[in-house]
Motif scaffolding. Structure first.
Motif, PDB file in Angstrom:
ATOM      1  N   CYS A 132      -4.637   7.321  -2.282  1.00 51.49           N
ATOM      2  CA  CYS A 132      -4.062   7.231  -3.626  1.00 51.49           C
ATOM      3  C   CYS A 132      -4.631   8.316  -4.539  1.00 51.49           C
ATOM      4  O   CYS A 132      -3.902   8.927  -5.333  1.00 51.49           O
ATOM      5  CB  CYS A 132      -4.321   5.853  -4.228  1.00 51.49           C
TER       6      CYS A 132
ATOM      7  N   TYR B  66       0.832  -1.208   0.000  1.00 52.73           N
ATOM      8  CA  TYR B  66       0.000   0.000   0.000  1.00 52.73           C
ATOM      9  C   TYR B  66       0.865   1.256   0.000  1.00 52.73           C
ATOM     10  O   TYR B  66       0.558   2.228  -0.697  1.00 52.73           O
ATOM     11  CB  TYR B  66      -0.941   0.013   1.209  1.00 52.73           C
TER      12      TYR B  66
ATOM     13  N   PHE C 106       1.207   6.375  -7.136  1.00 49.33           N
ATOM     14  CA  PHE C 106       0.129   7.253  -7.602  1.00 49.33           C
ATOM     15  C   PHE C 106       0.575   8.717  -7.626  1.00 49.33           C
ATOM     16  O   PHE C 106       0.114   9.479  -8.469  1.00 49.33           O
ATOM     17  CB  PHE C 106      -1.129   7.073  -6.749  1.00 49.33           C
TER      18      PHE C 106
ATOM     19  N   LEU D 236       1.999   1.822  -3.372  1.00 45.67           N
ATOM     20  CA  LEU D 236       0.940   2.408  -4.192  1.00 45.67           C
ATOM     21  C   LEU D 236       0.847   3.917  -3.991  1.00 45.67           C
ATOM     22  O   LEU D 236       0.614   4.667  -4.947  1.00 45.67           O
ATOM     23  CB  LEU D 236      -0.407   1.761  -3.871  1.00 45.67           C
ATOM     24  N   TYR D 237       1.029   4.380  -2.745  1.00 47.57           N
ATOM     25  CA  TYR D 237       0.983   5.822  -2.490  1.00 47.57           C
ATOM     26  C   TYR D 237       2.060   6.532  -3.298  1.00 47.57           C
ATOM     27  O   TYR D 237       1.803   7.563  -3.931  1.00 47.57           O
ATOM     28  CB  TYR D 237       1.208   6.122  -1.002  1.00 47.57           C
TER      29      TYR D 237
ATOM     30  N   ASN E 133      -7.242   3.641   1.701  1.00 48.63           N
ATOM     31  CA  ASN E 133      -6.121   3.564   0.757  1.00 48.63           C
ATOM     32  C   ASN E 133      -6.494   4.137  -0.607  1.00 48.63           C
ATOM     33  O   ASN E 133      -5.679   4.801  -1.250  1.00 48.63           O
ATOM     34  CB  ASN E 133      -5.660   2.110   0.615  1.00 48.63           C
TER      35      ASN E 133
END
Length: 241
Positions: free
Chosen positions: A116, A54, A61, A57-58, A112
């Motif tokens: 994002c 996760y 993005f 992913l941050y 999440n």
């Protein structure tokens, strides 16, 4: 420099709002990725791969927002050179407005996704302002700003020439404007969040739209002045003939 100041004021104010609202709503940093990288590594070392993913992913993005913003700018400047930032700004406005109207239960169930989305919007913004200001402005985080500010203030003791002093003072004014606007946006968001929750982001959306309108008016004024100057030049040339 005046254009950079205007860009810095509006977008830093918006970033300050997003930073505080994102943290209060989903307990995530939503305007920069430095902390996320450290947390990603920490969770990976703990073999907590799900949470580490996760954090990845941050970071991704934010990168994706930055990539998309510059890609849009490179494409649109071939078509409408004077309005290259309209699509990125409208995209950011749409994202923030959409998040603002999400139900609180959805936000709590999908922190999440919200993080994002906000990081993507901030990537859009940071890339946009970096590009159109020739890297003179960053608006979504303060680490680099305070570094640059410290360097420039120290240089005031050594660069004594009048031109050098003027240039340094203008750069310092720019950095202080960005920092002040960021704090102002954050303070306002902190004061309003308990009452309006995610709808506080609408202030950011409104600010972006106001910025677009002001820029459109300024462009029209500049075009009118150029047209008038061209007409005056043609008239003077005809009189000489």
């Amino acid at each position: 420099m005046r254009q950079n100041l205007g860009i810095a004021s509006l977008l830093s104010f918006v970033a300050g709002i997003v930073n505080v609202v994102g943290f209060l709503a989903v307990q995530k940093l939503t305007t920069n990725v430095t902390g996320h990288f450290a947390l990603m590594v920490e969770e990976a070392l703990k073999i907590n791969l799900n949470q580490s993913f996760y954090y990845f992913l941050y970071i991704f993005f934010f990168f994706l927002g930055s990539f998309s913003s510059n890609l849009i700018i490179q494409i649109t400047e071939k078509v409408m050179d004077k309005s290259i930032f309209i699509i990125p700004v409208l995209s950011e406005t749409l994202i923030l407005t959409s998040i603002a109207f999400l139900h609180v239960d959805y936000i709590l169930a999908n922190p999440n996704l919200i993080a994002c989305s906000m990081l993507f919007a901030m990537g859009l913004q940071n890339s946009l302002v970096t590009t159109i200001s020739s890297s003179a402005v960053r608006t979504t985080h303060l680490t680099g700003l305070f570094t640059d500010l410290g360097i420039e203030v120290s240089q005031l003791f050594f660069f004594k020439a009048k031109g050098q002093q003027a240039k340094l003072k203008a750069a310092i004014k720019l950095k202080l404007t960005i920092i002040s606007a960021f704090f102002l946006g954050g303070i306002l968001a902190g004061l309003l969040y308990s009452e309006f929750k995610m709808k506080t982001l609408l202030i950011g959306s409104f600010t972006l739209l106001v910025g677009l309108i002001i820029d459109y008016i300024n462009v029209q004024i500049r075009l009118k002045k150029l047209k008038q100057k061209s007409m005056d030049h043609s008239r003077n040339f005809s009189q000489i003939d």
